[in-house]
Design a protein around this motif. Structure first.
Motif, short mmCIF file in Angstrom:
data_model
loop_
_atom_site.label_atom_id
_atom_site.label_comp_id
_atom_site.label_asym_id
_atom_site.label_seq_id
_atom_site.Cartn_x
_atom_site.Cartn_y
_atom_site.Cartn_z
N ASP A 26 30.32 16.09 19.22
CA ASP A 26 30.98 17.30 19.72
C ASP A 26 29.97 18.44 19.80
OD1 ASP A 26 33.94 16.85 19.96
OD2 ASP A 26 33.72 16.28 17.86
N TYR A 85 35.34 16.47 24.82
CA TYR A 85 35.45 16.84 26.24
C TYR A 85 34.46 17.94 26.62
CZ TYR A 85 37.50 18.02 30.70
OH TYR A 85 37.68 18.25 32.04
N THR A 86 34.34 18.96 25.79
CA THR A 86 33.43 20.06 26.09
C THR A 86 32.00 19.55 26.21
OG1 THR A 86 34.86 21.60 24.91
CG2 THR A 86 32.61 22.31 25.32
N ALA A 88 30.97 16.47 26.86
CA ALA A 88 30.82 15.53 27.97
C ALA A 88 30.78 16.23 29.33
CB ALA A 88 31.94 14.51 27.94
N THR A 89 31.39 17.40 29.42
CA THR A 89 31.45 18.09 30.71
C THR A 89 30.37 19.14 30.90
OG1 THR A 89 33.08 19.66 29.85
CG2 THR A 89 33.92 17.70 30.99
N GLU A 90 29.68 19.52 29.84
CA GLU A 90 28.72 20.61 29.97
C GLU A 90 27.28 20.15 30.16
OE1 GLU A 90 27.71 21.69 25.30
OE2 GLU A 90 29.12 22.92 26.42
N GLN A 91 27.00 18.87 29.99
CA GLN A 91 25.63 18.39 30.17
C GLN A 91 25.66 16.96 30.70
OE1 GLN A 91 24.57 18.53 25.82
NE2 GLN A 91 23.39 16.73 26.40
N LEU A 93 25.28 13.01 30.99
CA LEU A 93 25.51 12.00 29.95
C LEU A 93 24.25 11.24 29.56
CD1 LEU A 93 28.93 10.42 30.99
CD2 LEU A 93 28.46 11.96 29.09
N VAL A 114 35.66 9.46 26.15
CA VAL A 114 35.67 10.92 26.07
C VAL A 114 37.05 11.33 25.58
CG1 VAL A 114 35.48 13.07 27.37
CG2 VAL A 114 34.00 11.14 27.95
#
Length: 167
Positions: A26, A85-86, A88-91, A93, A114
């Motif tokens: 996280d 989720y935060t 996985a979506t901000e950078q 993979l 996720v």
């Protein structure tokens, strides 16, 4: 002669290692990466124990987590790597999963998922069915979800291959 030499126990036996069944990653509010692991508790009444540590990188969080454990971590029994989720979506993979896939003891067929919120909170909430170990429960759950086409077939190794290929 080779059979006698190759069949010996290793320097760190299974009794002197901790085998995470599930791992969570996280992004904390302060920007650090939080790594959590879920392991079988030695006390059957308590079920499963959670441990977590935060660091500026995966390697730093793993080092801090490992330093707080009584025995070395061995990821050979890992069934699930869960991303918040935060995070996985901000950078991308690929750089996020690279150090995980690069662990020398990692189980290559672990699933990658996720969580809609915090991966650590989701991992904390998961409990196996009565009389079933968490590892068996996760194996059966993931197999059922894949059979019903609710989860992809890809493992950690497959995901890394797909990310390398641009898919």
């Amino acid at each position: 002669l080779m059979c006698l030499l190759l069949c010996s126990c290793s320097a760190s036996s299974g009794e002197k290692q901790i085998f995470p069944i599930c791992m969570s990653l996280d992004r904390l509010a302060d920007g650090r990466l939080q790594l959590g692991v879920q392991v079988s508790s030695m006390d059957q009444a308590q079920g499963y124990a959670l441990f977590s540590a935060a660091g500026d990188s995966f390697d730093q969080a793993l080092e801090i987590l490992g330093a707080s454990m009584p025995y070395p971590l061995h990821f050979g029994q890992l069934r699930l790597c869960m991303l918040g989720y935060t995070l996985a979506t901000e950078q991308p993979l690929r750089p996020l999963l690279s150090p995980v896939a690069g662990l020398h003891t990692i189980r290559p067929d672990a699933a990658v998922t996720v969580a809609m919120g915090s991966a650590l909170e989701t991992m904390t909430a998961q409990q196996p069915d009565l009389g079933v170990r968490l590892s068996t429960y996760l194996d059966q759950l993931l197999a059922r979800l894949r059979q019903e086409r609710l989860a992809p077939q890809e493992t950690l190794t497959d995901v890394m291959t797909l990310l390398d290929s641009g898919w």
